[in-house]
Design a protein around this motif. Structure first.
Motif, PDB file in Angstrom:
ATOM      1  N   ASN A  44       0.823  -1.210   0.000  1.00 13.85           N
ATOM      2  CA  ASN A  44       0.000   0.000   0.000  1.00 13.85           C
ATOM      3  C   ASN A  44       0.858   1.262   0.000  1.00 13.85           C
ATOM      4  O   ASN A  44       0.499   2.275  -0.602  1.00 13.85           O
ATOM      5  CB  ASN A  44      -0.930  -0.013   1.215  1.00 13.85           C
ATOM      6  CG  ASN A  44      -1.739   1.261   1.353  1.00 13.85           C
ATOM      7  OD1 ASN A  44      -1.408   2.120   2.177  1.00 13.85           O
ATOM      8  ND2 ASN A  44      -2.785   1.395   0.560  1.00 13.85           N
ATOM      9  N   PHE A  47       2.203   1.321  -3.600  1.00 18.80           N
ATOM     10  CA  PHE A  47       1.099   1.550  -4.536  1.00 18.80           C
ATOM     11  C   PHE A  47      -0.137   1.980  -3.736  1.00 18.80           C
ATOM     12  O   PHE A  47      -0.995   1.148  -3.412  1.00 18.80           O
ATOM     13  CB  PHE A  47       0.791   0.287  -5.339  1.00 18.80           C
ATOM     14  CG  PHE A  47       1.969  -0.279  -6.075  1.00 18.80           C
ATOM     15  CD1 PHE A  47       2.439   0.308  -7.244  1.00 18.80           C
ATOM     16  CD2 PHE A  47       2.638  -1.395  -5.580  1.00 18.80           C
ATOM     17  CE1 PHE A  47       3.527  -0.212  -7.920  1.00 18.80           C
ATOM     18  CE2 PHE A  47       3.720  -1.925  -6.252  1.00 18.80           C
ATOM     19  CZ  PHE A  47       4.178  -1.332  -7.424  1.00 18.80           C
ATOM     20  N   ILE A  49      -2.843   3.212  -4.387  1.00 23.34           N
ATOM     21  CA  ILE A  49      -4.154   2.960  -4.991  1.00 23.34           C
ATOM     22  C   ILE A  49      -4.732   1.627  -4.536  1.00 23.34           C
ATOM     23  O   ILE A  49      -5.933   1.383  -4.648  1.00 23.34           O
ATOM     24  CB  ILE A  49      -4.046   2.997  -6.539  1.00 23.34           C
ATOM     25  CG1 ILE A  49      -5.445   3.095  -7.158  1.00 23.34           C
ATOM     26  CG2 ILE A  49      -3.307   1.766  -7.063  1.00 23.34           C
ATOM     27  CD1 ILE A  49      -5.434   3.284  -8.652  1.00 23.34           C
TER      28      ILE A  49
END
Length: 282
Positions: A44, A47, A49
């Motif tokens: 997380n 990335f 998203i």
């Protein structure tokens, strides 16, 4: 697989406790203390998203097969349920109670409270022969085949994740996470040891036969009878010895005090009992 309502309830309680510790204290402080949760936190961070709950779900699927193959259908079934429930609870918490920053600006406090709460939940889940998936499955396999305490086995499984977290979140957080993994192992093993603790009771009474029959027929536990001479009185007596759980000990104590207030009872804690009448949940 026979459905066990008590086991199901305890697993749900364990998952809820674990989710609260992870979401409130560990995730906001970026304390990736191993496991799929720690792995999801790292992903997380790289990335943003990808929600942590979703990453946990995907990662867990890859390890379910190992649980079924090496531990068994019951473990695998409950593990699937526990892991999806944990992922779901965290995902729901992310939506309804978004926490972006630590509620307390102190890494050590977040680590201590997060590990204690998470470890208590994990201990309950492990004791019910389940896990929350991910590295918990690996730890259970190590525990089964190498007879290493489950907490220490989890420490081995999570070590490399904490190292990876150190590269992503920095050495300070990495070292805190490593400390958390070690503490987590200690908490889990002690929670399980607490569940396994039994009471070794020795009873010296004038109502030996009545007490012995009560333990055998009402408590449904075996006894051992010893013949002994009083050091002062020189009177021969029969001593009762038995091993029971905490609830049964209270029942026996109340019964003995009711029929013989002068009975002499000694109690010792036993952390493991093997043999007829005892199993992992007895």
């Amino acid at each position: 697989m026979k459905f066990d309502i008590k086991k199901f309830i305890l697993i749900n309680i364990g998952v809820l406790i674990m989710a609260l510790g992870v979401y409130i204290f560990l995730i906001p402080a970026n304390l990736a203390v191993g496991g799929v949760t720690g792995f999801a936190m790292v992903i997380n961070k790289v990335f943003p998203i990808l929600p942590i709950g979703i990453v946990m779900t995907v990662a867990n699927v890859l390890l379910f097969i190992l649980g079924f193959i090496f531990i068994g259908k019951e473990f695998g079934g409950y593990t699937i349920y526990s892991s999806f429930l944990l992922s779901g609870v965290i995902y729901i918490l992310e939506i309804i109670i978004p926490i972006k920053d630590p509620i307390i600006d102190d890494l050590l406090i977040n680590l201590v409270y997060g590990i204690i709460i998470q470890g208590m939940g994990m201990g309950i889940i492990f004791y019910q022969n389940s896990s929350t998936g991910g590295t918990d499955v690996i730890a259970k396999i190590i525990n089964k085949f190498f007879h290493l305490d489950i907490g220490k086995a989890l420490l081995l499984a999570d070590f490399f994740i904490t190292v990876f977290a150190g590269f992503i979140f920095g050495p300070k957080l990495g070292l805190y996470a490593l400390l958390g993994v070690v503490a987590n192992a200690y908490v889990i093993d002690n929670v399980i040891a607490g569940f396994n603790t039994k009471m070794n009771i020795t009873i010296n009474s004038n109502k030996t036969e009545e007490i012995n029959q009560y333990i055998i027929h009402e408590i449904d536990r075996g006894t051992t009878l010893y013949s002994a001479d009083g050091g002062y009185s020189k009177i021969n007596k029969t001593i009762i010895n038995t091993v029971v759980n905490r609830k049964q000990y209270i029942q026996i104590k109340n019964h003995v005090k009711e029929i013989d207030p002068d009975a002499f009872i000694t109690v010792g804690f036993v952390h493991e009992v093997l043999g007829e009448g005892f199993n992992i949940n007895s």
